[in-house]
Motif scaffolding. Structure first.
Motif, PDB file in Angstrom:
ATOM      1  N   GLY A  51      30.599  52.819 -45.910  1.00 42.95           N
ATOM      2  CA  GLY A  51      30.080  52.853 -44.552  1.00 42.95           C
ATOM      3  C   GLY A  51      28.709  53.487 -44.521  1.00 42.95           C
ATOM      4  O   GLY A  51      27.874  53.198 -45.381  1.00 42.95           O
ATOM      5  N   LEU A  52      28.468  54.367 -43.574  1.00 42.76           N
ATOM      6  CA  LEU A  52      27.128  54.941 -43.428  1.00 42.76           C
ATOM      7  C   LEU A  52      27.065  56.360 -43.972  1.00 42.76           C
ATOM      8  O   LEU A  52      25.993  56.966 -44.007  1.00 42.76           O
ATOM      9  CB  LEU A  52      26.733  54.948 -41.946  1.00 42.76           C
ATOM     10  CG  LEU A  52      26.774  53.574 -41.262  1.00 42.76           C
ATOM     11  CD1 LEU A  52      26.455  53.711 -39.779  1.00 42.76           C
ATOM     12  CD2 LEU A  52      25.790  52.617 -41.925  1.00 42.76           C
ATOM     13  N   ASP A  53      28.215  56.871 -44.434  1.00 39.99           N
ATOM     14  CA  ASP A  53      28.294  58.281 -44.818  1.00 39.99           C
ATOM     15  C   ASP A  53      27.201  58.723 -45.768  1.00 39.99           C
ATOM     16  O   ASP A  53      26.621  59.790 -45.624  1.00 39.99           O
ATOM     17  CB  ASP A  53      29.649  58.577 -45.490  1.00 39.99           C
ATOM     18  CG  ASP A  53      30.795  58.424 -44.513  1.00 39.99           C
ATOM     19  OD1 ASP A  53      30.491  58.147 -43.332  1.00 39.99           O
ATOM     20  OD2 ASP A  53      31.958  58.554 -44.929  1.00 39.99           O
ATOM     21  N   GLU A  54      26.933  57.879 -46.772  1.00 37.42           N
ATOM     22  CA  GLU A  54      26.040  58.349 -47.816  1.00 37.42           C
ATOM     23  C   GLU A  54      24.596  57.925 -47.593  1.00 37.42           C
ATOM     24  O   GLU A  54      23.753  58.146 -48.444  1.00 37.42           O
ATOM     25  CB  GLU A  54      26.574  57.869 -49.179  1.00 37.42           C
ATOM     26  CG  GLU A  54      27.996  58.356 -49.349  1.00 37.42           C
ATOM     27  CD  GLU A  54      28.530  58.294 -50.748  1.00 37.42           C
ATOM     28  OE1 GLU A  54      27.975  57.534 -51.557  1.00 37.42           O
ATOM     29  OE2 GLU A  54      29.505  59.012 -51.021  1.00 37.42           O
ATOM     30  N   PHE A  55      24.324  57.282 -46.493  1.00 39.35           N
ATOM     31  CA  PHE A  55      22.951  56.854 -46.224  1.00 39.35           C
ATOM     32  C   PHE A  55      22.097  58.021 -45.738  1.00 39.35           C
ATOM     33  O   PHE A  55      22.576  58.938 -45.078  1.00 39.35           O
ATOM     34  CB  PHE A  55      22.947  55.752 -45.155  1.00 39.35           C
ATOM     35  CG  PHE A  55      23.243  54.376 -45.707  1.00 39.35           C
ATOM     36  CD1 PHE A  55      23.461  54.174 -47.059  1.00 39.35           C
ATOM     37  CD2 PHE A  55      23.271  53.269 -44.869  1.00 39.35           C
ATOM     38  CE1 PHE A  55      23.726  52.907 -47.564  1.00 39.35           C
ATOM     39  CE2 PHE A  55      23.532  51.998 -45.354  1.00 39.35           C
ATOM     40  CZ  PHE A  55      23.764  51.819 -46.708  1.00 39.35           C
ATOM     41  N   ALA A  56      20.812  57.945 -46.087  1.00 38.84           N
ATOM     42  CA  ALA A  56      19.867  58.939 -45.610  1.00 38.84           C
ATOM     43  C   ALA A  56      19.724  58.771 -44.089  1.00 38.84           C
ATOM     44  O   ALA A  56      19.973  57.691 -43.548  1.00 38.84           O
ATOM     45  CB  ALA A  56      18.524  58.726 -46.293  1.00 38.84           C
ATOM     46  N   PRO A  57      19.299  59.845 -43.402  1.00 36.48           N
ATOM     47  CA  PRO A  57      19.237  59.804 -41.936  1.00 36.48           C
ATOM     48  C   PRO A  57      18.422  58.614 -41.410  1.00 36.48           C
ATOM     49  O   PRO A  57      18.817  57.975 -40.437  1.00 36.48           O
ATOM     50  CB  PRO A  57      18.557  61.125 -41.571  1.00 36.48           C
ATOM     51  CG  PRO A  57      18.782  62.026 -42.747  1.00 36.48           C
ATOM     52  CD  PRO A  57      18.928  61.152 -43.951  1.00 36.48           C
ATOM     53  N   GLY A  58      17.317  58.308 -42.074  1.00 38.80           N
ATOM     54  CA  GLY A  58      16.455  57.234 -41.590  1.00 38.80           C
ATOM     55  C   GLY A  58      17.135  55.881 -41.648  1.00 38.80           C
ATOM     56  O   GLY A  58      16.853  54.994 -40.832  1.00 38.80           O
ATOM     57  N   ILE A  59      17.996  55.701 -42.631  1.00 40.36           N
ATOM     58  CA  ILE A  59      18.708  54.419 -42.750  1.00 40.36           C
ATOM     59  C   ILE A  59      19.853  54.395 -41.740  1.00 40.36           C
ATOM     60  O   ILE A  59      20.082  53.410 -41.058  1.00 40.36           O
ATOM     61  CB  ILE A  59      19.242  54.237 -44.189  1.00 40.36           C
ATOM     62  CG1 ILE A  59      18.095  54.389 -45.188  1.00 40.36           C
ATOM     63  CG2 ILE A  59      19.904  52.877 -44.335  1.00 40.36           C
ATOM     64  CD1 ILE A  59      18.530  54.438 -46.637  1.00 40.36           C
ATOM     65  N   LYS A  60      20.536  55.516 -41.632  1.00 41.97           N
ATOM     66  CA  LYS A  60      21.630  55.636 -40.667  1.00 41.97           C
ATOM     67  C   LYS A  60      21.157  55.269 -39.273  1.00 41.97           C
ATOM     68  O   LYS A  60      21.862  54.596 -38.512  1.00 41.97           O
ATOM     69  CB  LYS A  60      22.120  57.090 -40.660  1.00 41.97           C
ATOM     70  CG  LYS A  60      23.540  57.248 -41.173  1.00 41.97           C
ATOM     71  CD  LYS A  60      23.981  58.689 -41.040  1.00 41.97           C
ATOM     72  CE  LYS A  60      24.689  59.139 -42.297  1.00 41.97           C
ATOM     73  NZ  LYS A  60      24.819  60.588 -42.393  1.00 41.97           N
ATOM     74  N   ALA A  61      19.952  55.725 -38.960  1.00 41.72           N
ATOM     75  CA  ALA A  61      19.423  55.498 -37.610  1.00 41.72           C
ATOM     76  C   ALA A  61      19.395  54.006 -37.295  1.00 41.72           C
ATOM     77  O   ALA A  61      19.697  53.579 -36.183  1.00 41.72           O
ATOM     78  CB  ALA A  61      18.028  56.099 -37.490  1.00 41.72           C
ATOM     79  N   TYR A  62      19.050  53.211 -38.301  1.00 36.38           N
ATOM     80  CA  TYR A  62      18.971  51.766 -38.074  1.00 36.38           C
ATOM     81  C   TYR A  62      20.336  51.199 -37.697  1.00 36.38           C
ATOM     82  O   TYR A  62      20.440  50.271 -36.909  1.00 36.38           O
ATOM     83  CB  TYR A  62      18.444  51.090 -39.338  1.00 36.38           C
ATOM     84  CG  TYR A  62      18.473  49.568 -39.272  1.00 36.38           C
ATOM     85  CD1 TYR A  62      17.458  48.866 -38.613  1.00 36.38           C
ATOM     86  CD2 TYR A  62      19.513  48.841 -39.851  1.00 36.38           C
ATOM     87  CE1 TYR A  62      17.486  47.484 -38.548  1.00 36.38           C
ATOM     88  CE2 TYR A  62      19.544  47.461 -39.789  1.00 36.38           C
ATOM     89  CZ  TYR A  62      18.525  46.781 -39.135  1.00 36.38           C
ATOM     90  OH  TYR A  62      18.562  45.417 -39.069  1.00 36.38           O
ATOM     91  N   TYR A  63      21.374  51.762 -38.297  1.00 37.65           N
ATOM     92  CA  TYR A  63      22.714  51.219 -38.075  1.00 37.65           C
ATOM     93  C   TYR A  63      23.432  51.922 -36.921  1.00 37.65           C
ATOM     94  O   TYR A  63      24.641  51.792 -36.776  1.00 37.65           O
ATOM     95  CB  TYR A  63      23.549  51.344 -39.358  1.00 37.65           C
ATOM     96  CG  TYR A  63      23.073  50.430 -40.471  1.00 37.65           C
ATOM     97  CD1 TYR A  63      23.436  49.082 -40.470  1.00 37.65           C
ATOM     98  CD2 TYR A  63      22.267  50.903 -41.495  1.00 37.65           C
ATOM     99  CE1 TYR A  63      22.998  48.234 -41.481  1.00 37.65           C
ATOM    100  CE2 TYR A  63      21.829  50.068 -42.515  1.00 37.65           C
ATOM    101  CZ  TYR A  63      22.202  48.735 -42.502  1.00 37.65           C
ATOM    102  OH  TYR A  63      21.785  47.901 -43.496  1.00 37.65           O
ATOM    103  N   GLU A  64      22.710  52.677 -36.140  1.00 39.45           N
ATOM    104  CA  GLU A  64      23.347  53.456 -35.094  1.00 39.45           C
ATOM    105  C   GLU A  64      24.230  52.583 -34.205  1.00 39.45           C
ATOM    106  O   GLU A  64      23.842  51.492 -33.810  1.00 39.45           O
ATOM    107  CB  GLU A  64      22.285  54.149 -34.249  1.00 39.45           C
ATOM    108  CG  GLU A  64      22.831  55.405 -33.605  1.00 39.45           C
ATOM    109  CD  GLU A  64      21.792  56.081 -32.724  1.00 39.45           C
ATOM    110  OE1 GLU A  64      20.654  56.231 -33.188  1.00 39.45           O
ATOM    111  OE2 GLU A  64      22.132  56.427 -31.590  1.00 39.45           O
ATOM    112  N   GLY A  65      25.407  53.085 -33.949  1.00 40.58           N
ATOM    113  CA  GLY A  65      26.323  52.347 -33.086  1.00 40.58           C
ATOM    114  C   GLY A  65      27.295  51.468 -33.851  1.00 40.58           C
ATOM    115  O   GLY A  65      28.290  51.016 -33.312  1.00 40.58           O
TER     116      GLY A  65
END
Lengths: 313, 708, 448
Positions: free
Chosen positions: A57-71
């Motif tokens: 999932g998004l757990d291991e992504f850096a914050p900047g990448i996580k932001a893209y997948y928000e929601g």
């Protein structure tokens, strides 16, 4: 007296491999020059970009990448969002969670993820193993089976498990085999030789010939790719004419330059910018050395590399 | 007689088939659909052999004439085998008719037709060797117990077992658990149901072998080379079974039977084996199936982590010391029938009876056999013993041949480690690592002192002598091929070593025999065969074949290489060479420096300066890297006059090579004590003093033709 | 075709006079063949020999020096197109651009930003070595000179991007002693620019609207006697610039066309201005492919960390692997009582191992031995990573500083265990995994 321009013509070219099916299928390889040497001959197929997501999932992504997948809460949503990323050509699913030394998800659990992702998207799909050769030998044949008819690339076929993965992906379920070796032209060639000896069509193989983040032994990547492209083109070595696909993000997002927080390293500045540039520069260098496709994560990296490719071909 | 029986069996089956098909057409009409469920290869066997898909009864009827055309009746084995194929196709037709109208003709535990998905699933472990073979057991065993024992023996080896006929009832009678997941698949009780396993083999050829349907030749090659199946047929073997067996043989699957009446053996194909208990061994050998061993069966751990363990005297239970008593380790090549695989014998007392802390004799002889085994590989295998035995937890090994020492620790002894376990370790490791050449292996461990003495002096030492003599007689001229070695291309991309009997790899670690063994063991690996059929200049050692190989393996970086010249296209160097020789113009000879020598040479360059100019796969005329052993070779810069050109070496190196070098000098030029004429750092490290020394000693190089 | 050492030796006086600094003529000849010395360094060469040799031994690409003192940089001198063929010798240098078109605040901000990036990576100082001072069309000599003066205060070598001979002359007056590059000669001004550069004793940068014009202008400058040049290969766009950079280098090295045998300048501010990420990508591309000087709009840590790492890798000698400094590297908050893990000083090994050790989160002291910069098995085989060398290193460097006596050695040298137990009394020697990727699990299990 004008400059005496001497184009370098080769009577050989890199194999063309089409991934996926239908309108969104992408074609990699096919070029007969060193990367971006458009002055020698036009580029047949521009290099392609894969957008990497993982079963974690998004757990291991850096914050900047996580932001893209928000929601996004499900793998299907994440996959859809990845497929929509500007500049991306295909989606790459990394099955990191299968590593017995890590989270050690079961094969069944991972196959469910693979199916969920595959059903959510209609663009080409590439699946990477979990880095453990035994687990991959069990897992990836199941992946190949689960994705029958999708013409995906099954990565992570290595010397230790080439029979299981090569036979399943390349023979039983008619997928594309991603042969992985570590920074050595002879090992890369040997793996292609034994894989084709299994009966896998050479035109259904792509190579990952080794990958590193810039600064981390990257010279081996450069020289391996330089030599492979040289042998493929000037020696017409058909056991080295497979297109090269290079996972970039799984390497670059692990080094301290990318992961150190701004709090820990105030003088280094924005964490997001550092991570992007580690990824961008590694990908740019890979493409300049000979990758026919690169695998990235950050939306800004994907956008930038797509722009760079546009500018160079 | 055998052939006639096959013909008659075939005729009988054809008659039945023809009738059944015609009846079916009459009953259902020609347009009635026919086929097996869950397969895209409509009547898979017929499709694979002919390339024609049968979808209706009418088409099935038409196909009968094609089958008939295979049934030639010349009295030759080939005709008999083709009749076997015809019998198989008939069986498929009969079986297909059972499935008309979506019928489910087979009930638990029988499977009947197997769907495509199972083949895709099976294909992978078959390719990887996880399923090392496929057994087809047909008929009823003499007793149910014998039948089940045979099934279990295959199951234990990971072999997929398919059952046809009475054996199914026998297995059920004894309550054997069966099923695809257990790798025991009962097909059906009619003999025709055997076609369902043939169907698997042929579909595997289409799916995994990319064989074009109808390309019967490729199909048969594929099943023969890639599908490790075999048939075990229990007596009575009637004409029909025999005809079906002929079909199996045509596909490359040997038939093993305990039938002894009205039958004749066909070597490698139809094999008589009166004792059912021997079926397993005979079948595996006939089909060339090797079973992977995954675990070393010893009471202590076995891992490379224990390689560096040292057993000190106080921790030691017993010691075997070759420097004091007779000890020896040996590999011997034997004929296939002389070796019983996995036989471990201990001759003499076990370790239990030895006094703690005592010293004893030990000899272990590993006898191997294999179609590709050669006595030249014996020392290559033997050299690994040190590593194997050291990997045992609590056991320590140093030295080699008849000069080794082994200690077993108290802990290992307490855990149950005994002399017999040396046999287990050696057996497992040799079989695993030398799988390509060793088909069978047995080990005898001797602890009886008299036996050890006998083995050492009467068996081993003569063998060692013979091997050494063989090495002496191995010359570049006496062999047909050389080998390339590109082990160090990771460091030195364009470098290629050409390894010949008289010129080992420049690292000093790869001899011609090593390269040869490496090539056999790993045919796609770093050592490849180089032919020497097209010489250009024998004196220089230049060959078109060698040039082509060097060009290929250097990816075009090198075009020409000579084997015997340092001036013209000398062999390149990687960086791991033991020594470098370089031309010394003032004395008209060459200077050699070894890696260990840090001082100055009369060339005005140290070893590392010379190395920086010579390494990296670049040709540097006048300079060349090489192994220490090459110095005394008759081929050492033969094109420039040979070892007479050597004018200087570091003292230590000179002493190392003196004996052999002097022998070569005596043999080639009649010079005694040649090394006395050769300078070293105690004599000179500049050219002027060196030349004075050489003049004083009347060194032959001074009067030779100029090198440049 | 380059001459080999033997061919050169034949033309030497063979006197072993040692006046060139080499002990023998043979050694000298080999060095000339390698390009490490010039044939002119032999005082006894005959005129004829010199004439026949200097052409043949002249390198296909000139080595150009800019800057002075500690800031002197060497450019060019390459002999191969791919690093595996031999090695790349002079690394790419990066310049940050200032322009007369920027306002004072922007210039000051930039000048304050540049020195912030200055760090050490495996023994190499990493910083923006160059400042590119651009003179736009509207600028006056005074304005430009003032900017140059301001930039000079940074102490970095400058490249003056200026094609007006008069303005250039004025600017050089204030900075020529620091040996900047004057980048501004083109087909229409080269004679005047040549005069200015020659008078100031600085390297001249040449550009052209296409490769033909660049070629002709360079040839014309050579005819005027100036071979102290760099070629600005920046074209109208990215594609053209890349084509120029590759073709100029390829002509010089592969086709032996010496007119193009000069270092290059690639100006990313011109072809990718305003897009920092694209500039980053292109900086990587031109570091790989033939940019000697690469001009960028900024060099913050975000650019520097990857770019200098890439450069350090690409410009290593393939036969001399990169080494890390031997010593103790505490990780994950280790103290003197933490577990000790050891390996070799081969940089690739170090990076792989230290990366995994960091990932494990286990506090430990990583001890890097002096193993000649070789990998574990190679150095072990060469006797440079042995019981003797490790124990000597530990006694001298580790025992005085670390109290822990638990040592993990690489699994590939398990064979050293017994030897080390004997030579390092008091230490518990633990055999680690064979591959770095297994370290995380190994350390987890070790403490479990």
């Amino acid at each position: 007296m004008p400059f005496n321009q001497k184009p370098q013509k080769f009577n050989a070219k890199i194999n063309t491999v089409t991934v996926g099916t239908g309108d969104k299928a992408v074609t990699i390889g096919g070029n007969s020059t060193f990367p971006f040497y458009t002055f020698d001959a036009p580029t047949e197929n521009r290099p392609k970009i894969g957008v990497e997501i993982t079963d974690m999932g998004l757990d291991e992504f850096a914050p900047g990448i996580k932001a893209y997948y928000e929601g996004c809460t499900t793998m299907a949503e994440i996959a859809k969002k990845a497929a929509a990323m500007e500049g991306g050509d295909f989606v790459v699913l990394n099955l990191d969670g299968g590593d017995p030394n890590g989270v050690n998800k079961s094969t069944e659990e991972l196959i469910a993820v693979v199916k969920e992702v595959a059903e959510a998207i209609d663009c080409p799909l590439v699946v990477e193993g979990c880095k453990n050769v035994e687990k991959d030998a069990e897992l990836l044949p199941k992946v190949a089976e689960a994705l029958q008819g999708r013409n995906v690339i099954v990565m992570s076929e290595k010397e230790e498990n080439y029979k299981a993965i090569g036979a399943a992906a390349g023979l039983a379920y008619n997928q594309i085999v991603g042969a992985e070796s570590a920074d050595d032209i002879n090992l890369a060639k040997q793996l292609n030789v034994v894989t084709t000896q299994l009966g896998v069509d050479a035109k259904k193989i792509v190579m990952n010939v080794g990958t590193a983040t810039v600064g981390y032994g990257y010279e081996y990547v450069v020289s391996t790719m330089d030599r492979i492209k040289g042998a493929a083109l000037s020696q017409n070595d058909n056991m080295l004419q497979m297109p090269i696909i290079t996972p970039v993000s799984s390497e670059t997002w692990g080094v301290k330059e990318s992961v150190a927080t701004e709090e820990d390293m105030p003088e280094w500045g924005s964490e997001d910018e550092r991570g992007i540039n580690m990824e961008v520069m590694t990908a740019a260098a890979d493409l300049a050395a000979g990758s026919d496709a690169v695998i990235l994560r950050h939306p800004q990296s994907v956008k930038t590399i797509a722009k760079m490719i546009d500018a160079l071909v | 007689m055998l052939i006639n029986r096959i013909f008659s069996g075939n005729d009988a089956v054809y008659g039945l088939t023809e009738k059944a098909v015609n009846d079916a057409v009459q009953q259902h009409g020609a347009d009635k659909a026919v086929g097996f469920p869950h397969t895209a290869y409509c009547l898979p066997c017929y499709y694979a052999v002919t390339g024609v898909k049968i979808k209706t009864l009418g088409e099935l009827q038409a196909a009968l004439s094609v089958v008939k055309s295979l049934m030639t009746r010349e009295h030759a084995l080939e005709d008999a085998l083709m009749s076997g194929v015809a019998t198989a196709l008939c069986a498929e037709f009969i079986e297909a008719l059972k499935y008309l109208d979506g019928a489910e003709p087979y009930q638990e535990p029988c499977y009947g037709h197997l769907p495509d998905s199972i083949i895709r699933e099976l294909g992978v472990p078959l390719v990887t060797g996880d399923i090392p073979g496929v057994a087809v057991i047909l008929g009823s065993a003499p007793t149910a117990q014998e039948g089940v024992d045979l099934i279990k023996s295959y199951q234990a080896q990971g072999i997929l077992v398919t059952l046809v006929g009475g054996i199914i009832d026998q297995a059920q009678e004894l309550g054997l658990k069966m099923g695809y997941n257990l790798r025991i698949v009962p097909l059906g009780k009619d003999v025709t149901s055997v076609i369902h396993v043939v169907s698997v083999a042929l579909r595997a050829a289409l799916i995994f072998g990319n064989v074009t349907p109808g390309d019967a030749a490729s199909l048969l090659t594929y099943t023969k080379d890639r599908v490790p199946a075999f048939v075990n047929a229990f007596k009575p073997v009637d004409d029909v079974i025999l005809a079906a067996g002929a079909g199996a043989i045509k596909l490359g699957f040997p038939v093993i039977s305990n039938e002894d009446e009205n039958i004749a053996e066909v070597p490698g194909a139809l094999i008589a084996c009166p004792n059912v208990a021997d079926f397993n061994k005979v079948s595996l050998e006939a089909r060339g199936i090797k079973i992977k061993i995954t675990k070393v069966d010893i009471p202590v751990a076995f891992a490379s982590a224990f390689e560096g363990e040292i057993i000190r005297r106080k921790d030691m239970r017993v010691e075997f010391d070759g420097s004091r008593v007779d000890c020896v380790e040996l590999v011997q090549t034997k004929e296939m029938n002389e070796v019983e695989d996995h036989k471990i014998t201990v001759v003499g007392p076990e370790v239990d009876s030895f006094e703690p802390g005592s010293k004893h004799s030990l000899a272990y002889v590993v006898e191997v056999a294999g179609k590709k085994m050669q006595p030249d590989f014996e020392p290559v295998i033997e050299r690994k013993f040190h590593n194997y035995i050291n990997c045992i937890e609590g056991v320590y090994h140093t030295g080699q041949r008849d000069m080794f020492r082994i200690r077993i620790s108290n802990d290992a002894f307490a855990a149950g480690f005994r002399a017999r376990h040396f046999g287990e370790v050696l057996y497992t490791q040799v079989k695993n690592e030398f799988e390509a050449v060793v088909d069978k292996c047995q080990v005898t461990v001797y602890t009886d002192p008299a036996e050890c003495t006998r083995i050492r002096h009467e068996v081993a030492i003569p063998t060692f002598d013979k091997r050494d003599a063989r090495l002496e007689t191995l010359t570049d001229e006496s062999v047909d091929v050389y080998y390339s070695c590109i082990l160090c291309q990771a460091f030195s991309p364009s470098h290629v070593c050409v390894v010949t009997p008289e010129r080992l790899g420049l690292c000093g670690a790869v001899s011609w025999l090593d390269a040869k063994a490496t090539n056999e063991l790993d045919p796609n690996g770093p050592c490849q065969i180089i032919t020497k059929e097209r010489p250009i200049d024998v004196n220089l050692g230049s060959y078109e074949d060698v040039d082509e190989a060097v060009k290929k393996y250097s990816q075009g970086a090198l075009e020409h290489v000579t084997l015997y010249s340092i001036m013209q296209d000398p062999m390149t160097s990687c960086g791991c060479f033991e020594c470098i020789c370089g031309i010394e113009p003032f004395s008209n000879g060459v200077v050699i420096a070894n890696r260990e020598y840090a001082g100055m040479t009369p060339l005005g360059m140290t070893f590392s300066e010379m190395a920086s100019m010579t390494g990296g796969g670049v040709q540097t005329p006048g300079f060349m890297g090489h192994g220490k052993h090459f110095i005394s070779s008759k081929k050492f810069m033969k094109a420039e006059g040979g070892i007479e050109r050597i004018v200087w070496m570091p003292k230590e190196l000179k002493e190392t090579v003196a004996e052999r070098l002097n022998r070569t000098a005596k043999e080639l030029y009649g010079i005694d004590n040649f090394t006395d004429m050769v300078g070293d750092e105690t004599v000179a490290t500049d050219p002027e003093v060196l030349v004075a020394f050489l003049t004083e000693h009347n060194h032959p190089a001074l009067s030779m033709d100029p090198m440049m | 075709m380059a001459l080999n050492g033997i061919q050169i030796f034949k033309l030497t006086p063979k006197k072993n006079c040692k006046e060139c600094g080499c002990p023998t003529c043979m050694a000298f000849s080999m060095k000339v063949a390698q390009g490490a010395m010039k044939i002119e360094q032999c005082p006894h060469m005959s005129e004829d020999a010199l004439a026949s040799l200097s052409e043949a031994t002249a390198p296909p690409m000139k080595t150009i020096k800019i800057g002075t003192g500690a800031e002197e940089l060497t450019l060019g001198g390459e002999t191969v197109l791919f690093r595996h063929e031999k090695t790349f010798v002079n690394k790419s240098r990066y310049a940050v651009e200032l322009c007369t078109c920027m306002d004072d605040a922007a210039v000051d901000a930039k000048l304050a930003e540049i020195p912030k990036v200055d760090y050490d990576r495996i023994g190499e100082r990493m910083y923006a070595e160059l400042v590119y001072v651009n003179c736009d069309a509207e600028a006056t000599a005074d304005k430009y000179t003032a900017l140059v003066q301001k930039a000079a205060a940074l102490g970095r070598t400058m490249i003056l991007g200026c094609s007006d001979p008069e303005i250039a002359k004025a600017a050089l007056e204030v900075c020529k002693d620091n040996k900047p590059v004057l980048n501004g000669a083109n087909a229409s001004n080269y004679e005047a620019m040549n005069a200015v550069a020659t008078a100031a004793g600085v390297v001249l940068g040449v550009s052209g609207k296409d490769l033909n014009e660049l070629y002709d202008t360079t040839a014309a400058l050579e005819k005027l006697g100036n071979k102290n040049l760099v070629l600005d290969v920046t074209g109208a766009d990215v594609k053209e610039t890349f084509g120029n950079a590759v073709q100029v280098r390829r002509a010089a090295l592969k086709d032996q066309d010496r007119t193009f045998g000069y270092p290059s300048i690639v100006n990313l501010a011109k072809i990718a201005g305003g897009d920092y990420h694209l500039q980053a990508a292109l900086a990587a591309v031109f570091t790989m492919k033939y940019g000697s000087i690469i001009v960028m709009e900024r060099m913050t840590y975000a650019e520097a960390l990857p770019l200098y790492g890439l450069r350090q890798n690409v410009f290593t000698d393939p036969q001399k692997p990169m080494r890390v400094e031997p010593g103790i590297y505490p990780m994950n908050g280790a103290d003197e009582n933490s577990l000790v893990v050891t390996t070799v000083d081969f940089a690739l090994t170090y990076f792989l191992v230290s990366g995994e050790l960091e990932r494990s989160g286990v506090p430990l002291n990583l001890v890097i031995n002096d193993a000649g910069g070789l990998s574990v098995l190679t150095s072990w085989a060469a006797g440079k990573f042995s019981g003797n060398s490790i124990s000597a290193f530990f006694k001298e460097n580790v025992e005085p500083k670390v109290k822990s006596r638990r040592l993990v050695i690489p699994g590939k040298v398990a064979v050293l265990k017994g030897d080390l137990e004997a030579k390092l009394p008091g230490w518990e020697i633990i055999v680690g995994p064979r591959e770095a990727v297994q370290l995380v699990k190994f350390l987890k299990d070790l403490d479990a």
